[in-house]
Each structure stands twice: as structure tokens, then as C-alpha cells.
Write a protein that holds these residues in place. Structure first.
Motif, mmCIF file in Angstrom:
data_model
loop_
_atom_site.group_PDB
_atom_site.id
_atom_site.type_symbol
_atom_site.label_atom_id
_atom_site.label_comp_id
_atom_site.label_asym_id
_atom_site.label_seq_id
_atom_site.Cartn_x
_atom_site.Cartn_y
_atom_site.Cartn_z
ATOM 1 N N ALA A 1 0.837 -1.210 0.000
ATOM 2 C CA ALA A 1 0.000 0.000 0.000
ATOM 3 C C ALA A 1 0.869 1.255 0.000
ATOM 4 O O ALA A 1 0.625 2.188 -0.776
ATOM 5 N N LEU A 2 1.895 1.274 0.829
ATOM 6 C CA LEU A 2 2.746 2.472 0.917
ATOM 7 C C LEU A 2 3.665 2.615 -0.292
ATOM 8 O O LEU A 2 3.790 3.707 -0.865
ATOM 9 N N ASP B 1 -8.424 -3.186 7.043
ATOM 10 C CA ASP B 1 -9.576 -2.428 6.547
ATOM 11 C C ASP B 1 -9.058 -1.229 5.773
ATOM 12 O O ASP B 1 -8.985 -0.116 6.293
ATOM 13 N N PHE B 2 -8.659 -1.468 4.526
ATOM 14 C CA PHE B 2 -8.020 -0.404 3.755
ATOM 15 C C PHE B 2 -8.081 -0.729 2.265
ATOM 16 O O PHE B 2 -7.960 -1.885 1.861
ATOM 17 N N THR B 3 -8.269 0.307 1.479
ATOM 18 C CA THR B 3 -8.202 0.215 0.022
ATOM 19 C C THR B 3 -7.209 1.270 -0.441
ATOM 20 O O THR B 3 -7.264 2.411 -0.001
ATOM 21 N N PHE B 4 -6.280 0.874 -1.312
ATOM 22 C CA PHE B 4 -5.315 1.840 -1.830
ATOM 23 C C PHE B 4 -5.375 1.860 -3.358
ATOM 24 O O PHE B 4 -5.948 0.967 -3.977
ATOM 25 N N GLU C 1 -6.578 2.646 9.713
ATOM 26 C CA GLU C 1 -6.586 4.083 10.033
ATOM 27 C C GLU C 1 -5.187 4.675 9.889
ATOM 28 O O GLU C 1 -5.013 5.760 9.318
ATOM 29 N N LYS C 2 -4.177 3.963 10.409
ATOM 30 C CA LYS C 2 -2.792 4.457 10.343
ATOM 31 C C LYS C 2 -2.307 4.547 8.897
ATOM 32 O O LYS C 2 -1.630 5.500 8.519
ATOM 33 N N LEU C 3 -2.644 3.550 8.082
ATOM 34 C CA LEU C 3 -2.238 3.594 6.674
ATOM 35 C C LEU C 3 -2.882 4.784 5.964
ATOM 36 O O LEU C 3 -2.248 5.429 5.131
ATOM 37 N N GLY C 4 -4.147 5.073 6.301
ATOM 38 C CA GLY C 4 -4.810 6.247 5.730
ATOM 39 C C GLY C 4 -4.051 7.517 6.068
ATOM 40 O O GLY C 4 -3.839 8.386 5.209
#
Length: 203
Positions: free
Chosen positions: A23-24, A61-64, A146-149
Motif C-alpha cells: 500500500a505504501l 480495513d483499507f483500500t489503496f 486508520e494508520k495507513l490512511g
């Protein structure tokens, strides 16, 4: 030329390592890639489009968003997989760092090889934690999302600053600035390295 350096840090459980790193890294590369250059004559060119693709994570819980280039994705997945394997083999508490370095080549005179001059380095530090039960995993799944966002917003803010970027090259110099080996996208030249640290902080 001064090399810009940015550090991102994330804490994940072992099954989230790959998705968090991808993601990053893909977020950074999305902003450091262009479409393919098409030169008409020296000094005149057009730039192709860059497609994008939404990627849903399985363990976060993330979409990139990433560049829709299967070749670039394969390169990223291979690097992240090697990093994850080294992390698990190390037997450490799961602390490591993966770095994405952008550079440009400066031609040297024969018999010397070209000089690679870095202009931006992104270091992603990762801490892997062990969780006891499914309830902790669910809480971690949401917190890591949340942190990745927050990290993605941080990446975009840094990239949007008016800082040094290599100037657009002439046709004869395009390989000094961009990776032209991919058929559908053209990222700035980059290399990926990683380090694994044991619990005492030794490499």
C-alpha cells in the motif's frame, strides 16, 4: 544536490506485512510515475496516460490506489516478499525497514561507470507484533487501516511540496531519469533495499 529523506513507521501483525508495504510503496510510485514518453523528434514528445486501480486489502480495513501496471506490481510484490521472508527467517521480534530510493544517472567518462545520484529516499520502518486472539486481530485490522490512511495523506502532502524533481529529459537522456523497461508505465529510476534489525537494534 541534496537528497530528500522521508521516514514512515507502521506497526502490524505478521499477516499484514505484505499488504501494508505494498500500500505504501504503490502510493509513492503512483506519484512518481508517468505514462510512456513518445518522442516525435528531439525535444518534442507526448506522454501516455497512467491507469489506476483500487486494491482492497484482505487483512487490513483499507483500500489503496496503484498504477494499473501488472509488471510494476510484480516487481513490488517480489521485493516485498523477499523482505517479508527475511523478516520471518531472522527470528527477531519483527523489526525491519524497506527503502525506496529514487535516483538519476549522471554519465561518466570512459572507463568509469555511470554515477547514480539519489534525489529522494522513502524509508518504511515496520514493527511486527504477535496477537493472542481474533478479537485483537480485528482491532488491529481497523487500527492499521486508520494508520495507513494517515500515512497515505502524509505521502501525498510531502510529494505535493515544490521540491526538486529531475528535469524532463531529452530522448537521448530518458534512461538517465526514468525506468523505461516497463511497457505500460514509466516510473522515475528507483531501487528497493531492506534491512532487518534484531531486538537489540543490530542489523
Amino acid at each position: 544536490m541534496n537528497c530528500r529523506s522521508e521516514v514512515l513507521e507502521v506497526t502490524v501483525e505478521s499477516r499484514q506485512v505484505e499488504e501494508a508495504m505494498l500500500a505504501l510503496l504503490h502510493t509513492i510510485l503512483l506519484h512518481r510515475s508517468t505514462g510512456k514518453f513518445h518522442y516525435k523528434k528531439e525535444g518534442t514528445y507526448s506522454i501516455g496516460t497512467v491507469g489506476t486501480q483500487d486494491i482492497d486489502c484482505d487483512f487490513i480495513d483499507f483500500t489503496f490506489v496503484r498504477v494499473s501496471s501488472e509488471e510494476l506490481d510484480r516487481v513490488m510484490r517480489k521485493a516485498v516478499s523477499e523482505f517479508k521472508d527475511a523478516l520471518s527467517i531472522s527470528g527477531s521480534d519483527g523489526v525491519g525497514q524497506i527503502s525506496l530510493e529514487f535516483y538519476q544517472k549522471k554519465k561518466s567518462r570512459w572507463p568509469f561507470s555511470d554515477e547514480c545520484i539519489p534525489w529522494e529516499v522513502w524509508s518504511i520502518k515496520i514493527n511486527v507484533v504477535n496477537l493472542a486472539n481474533e478479537q485483537e486481530r480485528q482491532i488491529c485490522r481497523e487500527k492499521v487501516g486508520e494508520k495507513l490512511g494517515e500515512k497515505v495523506i502524509n505521502v501525498v502532502e510531502v510529494i505535493n511540496r515544490h521540491e526538486y524533481l529531475p528535469k524532463m529529459p531529452t530522448q537521448s537522456e530518458v534512461d538517465n531519469v526514468f525506468d523505461t523497461s516497463l511497457k505500460d508505465v514509466q516510473p522515475y529510476l528507483y531501487k528497493i533495499t531492506y534491512q532487518i534489525t534484531d531486538s537489540l537494534g543490530h542489523l
